[in-house]
Design a protein around this motif. Structure first.
Motif, PDB file in Angstrom:
ATOM      1  N   ARG A  55       0.825  -1.198   0.000  1.00  0.00           N
ATOM      2  CA  ARG A  55       0.000   0.000   0.000  1.00  0.00           C
ATOM      3  C   ARG A  55       0.868   1.260   0.000  1.00  0.00           C
TER       4      ARG A  55
ATOM      5  N   ASN B  23      -4.348  -6.028   0.634  1.00  0.00           N
ATOM      6  CA  ASN B  23      -5.597  -5.292   0.832  1.00  0.00           C
ATOM      7  C   ASN B  23      -6.645  -6.195   1.476  1.00  0.00           C
TER       8      ASN B  23
ATOM      9  N   ASP C 294     -13.521  -1.316  -1.695  1.00  0.00           N
ATOM     10  CA  ASP C 294     -12.425  -0.345  -1.561  1.00  0.00           C
ATOM     11  C   ASP C 294     -12.319   0.449  -2.853  1.00  0.00           C
TER      12      ASP C 294
ATOM     13  N   GLY D   4      -9.307   2.949  -2.990  1.00  0.00           N
ATOM     14  CA  GLY D   4      -8.032   2.346  -3.357  1.00  0.00           C
ATOM     15  C   GLY D   4      -7.988   1.950  -4.824  1.00  0.00           C
TER      16      GLY D   4
ATOM     17  N   GLU E 272      -7.553   5.030  -6.986  1.00  0.00           N
ATOM     18  CA  GLU E 272      -6.176   5.521  -6.943  1.00  0.00           C
ATOM     19  C   GLU E 272      -5.283   4.677  -7.844  1.00  0.00           C
ATOM     20  N   TYR E 273      -5.460   3.347  -7.807  1.00  0.00           N
ATOM     21  CA  TYR E 273      -4.693   2.450  -8.690  1.00  0.00           C
ATOM     22  C   TYR E 273      -4.937   2.785 -10.155  1.00  0.00           C
TER      23      TYR E 273
END
Length: 568
Positions: free
Chosen positions: A70, A103, A115, A118, A121-122
């Motif tokens: 992460r 995760n 999520d 997350g 963002e990826y």
């Protein structure tokens, strides 16, 4: 009808070198062990480059690969992969996929719907990193495969929307792809209605099972050609603004171990000819070299080219990188032809479906023929056509006057004498010659084997156990018209209990119609009927409905006729 073809050119010259382009229909993909790093590419990319393929499905771009911990981003591997492919003339896409081991909000093999921050963002980081270098991004692989057991179309829709918004923020010019397993248009419909509307730029399908019907030479060419028209019908209903988005087959292939090397090569050329004619923008053949998915490669496990490797090369040499389809046309009495405009002139590709052969005497100048699989070539005025595609060069423009685009109509089912555009019913009746009149059967073992071979348990959950049937797509495709299905059957042995249930394609997937039907024990013909209020026939597993018996004992019956009738 017989047609006379006149040719003005001779020989089979190589197409000239082409600039890197994502418009070519010719692509390639790889399994996991053949796509982890440059070292994997080195085992198979160089010979594939020689074929002339210029588009690759995806780098190792999964979430965990670029964010191994992460907050720690690692680009060395994907950059090296991109540079290796780019230096060899390949454009590439990227899969948006993965459940990182670190995760704990996203269990392995689940969509990251718990999520989304997350996940977003990826996606943003990946697309931003490759801005200007990669254009196409595919959200997940074959959903609802590789998702959690309780995850739904709504979960995938949330993941798609988050990916689309993040990708467009990073690169407004990128293109985000919506996808589904096989040709599961009903699942795509559910996803769009669940929130993914207007959040995609192209669509991907993996119609392995339909192609398997082509491999088995069951006459399913019209079904394959109808995949894109059916998809566009669905989009016109639920997302009209997206009804004309590009369609890609980002996986499609044939198990050479199951079907044989020659059948694999024949099917490869047919798949591309049918796909291009049907409006598919790109087909990414699975795969370059045998890996963790069995004998699927153009190269075998030792790197030796299979006949499919050479057939792919011949096809690109003849058609060039950007063939323009003219449509389908009858050739002789049994053969089916497809016309293309290429940079080297007009080309006809033809074969005879349904395990037949036909020798055509074509008067006029000498003709040029090239067998796609064997490489056998010849000049003359006659050729014996069979199941293997043959390229015929030099056709003058007027000879394509009868070519029909798929957007206008589909070719008739091979061996079927009728046209069913305006018909109220179709049937199989063993007392007629031919017995199939707009309704066609397919051996259950063939489809069952295809589902297992191409997807394991992820695709075999609803594997057919009885007879499988397809209506002619000109009779019914996607449109939900109430139907009555009537079967005339009897037991083989009156003392042995026999029966089945009818399972059919509906908007929510496969569905059982009514209750189990036990065939009466009286030694005579019996009529059994079903009423379907919500059929949605799209052939996503290569058939529309099946008569499913619980084990071999219950399948001991004879079928005299089967009729499908529109009740409205």
């Amino acid at each position: 009808m017989n047609r006379a073809f006149f040719f003005a050119t001779a020989g089979w010259a190589l197409s000239g070198a082409v600039a890197l382009s994502q418009q070519t229909p010719f692509g390639i993909g790889s399994c996991h062990v053949n796509g982890r790093a440059v070292e994997d590419y080195q085992r198979w990319v160089p010979p594939i480059e020689e074929i002339g393929i210029r588009y690759h499905r995806s780098l190792m771009s999964t979430w965990g690969a670029v964010e191994p911990e992460r907050g720690r981003w690692s680009w060395e591997n994907v950059d090296a992969q991109w540079e290796y492919l780019h230096d060899r003339g390949f454009a590439t896409g990227a899969l948006l996929l993965g459940s990182p081991a670190w995760n704990d909000q996203v269990p392995g093999g689940h969509l990251p719907s718990r999520d989304l921050d997350g996940w977003s963002e990826y996606v943003y980081r990946l697309v931003d990193h490759f801005r200007g270098r990669i254009t196409n991004y595919e959200v997940w692989n074959e959903p609802p495969n590789f998702t959690g057991p309780d995850q739904t179309a709504e979960d995938y829709a949330r993941v798609v929307v988050a990916a689309y918004d993040a990708a467009k923020k990073a690169d407004p010019d990128c293109r985000v792809g919506l996808t589904a397993k096989s040709a599961h248009l009903s699942y795509l419909r559910q996803v769009i209605l669940a929130g993914a509307k207007d959040h995609f730029d192209w669509i991907s399908l993996h119609p392995y099972e339909v192609l398997d019907g082509i491999v088995a030479d069951t006459g399913m060419e019209p079904v394959f050609l109808n995949l894109v028209p059916s998809l566009r019908k669905m989009l016109a209903e639920v997302d009209p603004a997206k009804k004309d988005v590009p369609v890609m087959f980002t996986e499609l292939g044939v198990d050479a171990g199951h079907h044989g090397d020659r059948a694999q090569a024949d099917a490869l050329v047919k798949a591309y000819v049918l796909a291009i004619t049907g409006g598919v923008a790109n087909v990414q053949w699975f795969e370059g070299r045998d890996g963790d998915s069995g004998p699927m490669g153009l190269l075998d496990a030792e790197g030796k080219p299979r006949p499919a490797f050479h057939a792919y090369r011949r096809m690109i040499e003849v058609l060039g990188q950007d063939p323009k389809p003219r449509g389908w046309m009858p050739v002789g009495k049994r053969s089916l032809g497809f016309g293309f405009d290429t940079e080297n002139g007009s080309v006809l590709v033809a074969w005879t479906p349904r395990k037949t052969t036909e020798q055509l005497e074509l008067p006029g100048r000498d003709l040029d023929f090239l067998n796609a699989t064997t490489g056998r070539s010849g000049k003359g005025t006659s050729w014996t056509f069979d199941a293997t595609p043959v390229f015929v060069r030099g056709l003058p423009d007027e000879s394509f006057a009868g070519a029909t685009p798929v957007s206008k109509s589909l070719p008739p089912w091979p061996g079927d004498p009728g046209n069913y555009d305006d018909s109220r019913s179709v049937m199989i009746d063993v007392t007629l010659d031919p017995p199939e009149r707009g309704l066609h059967s397919r051996a259950g073992s063939e489809v069952s084997a295809a589902i297992v071979a191409y997807g394991g348990s992820a695709r075999a959950g609803d594997a057919p156990g009885g007879n499988l049937f397809m209506v002619d797509p000109s009779f019914l495709s996607y449109d939900r018209v109430p139907l009555k299905i009537t079967a005339v059957v009897r037991r083989k042995d009156p003392s042995v209990n026999a029966g089945f249930k009818l399972v059919y394609e509906s908007p929510g997937g496969f569905k059982t119609a009514g209750d189990w039907k036990t065939i009466p024990e009286q030694d005579e013909w019996h009529t059994i009927e079903w009423r379907l209020d919500d059929p949605c026939f799209v052939n996503y597993w290569g058939y529309n409905f099946r008569l499913e018996s619980d084990g071999p004992t219950y399948s001991q019956y004879l079928l005299k006729s089967l009729t499908v009738e529109k009740t409205e």
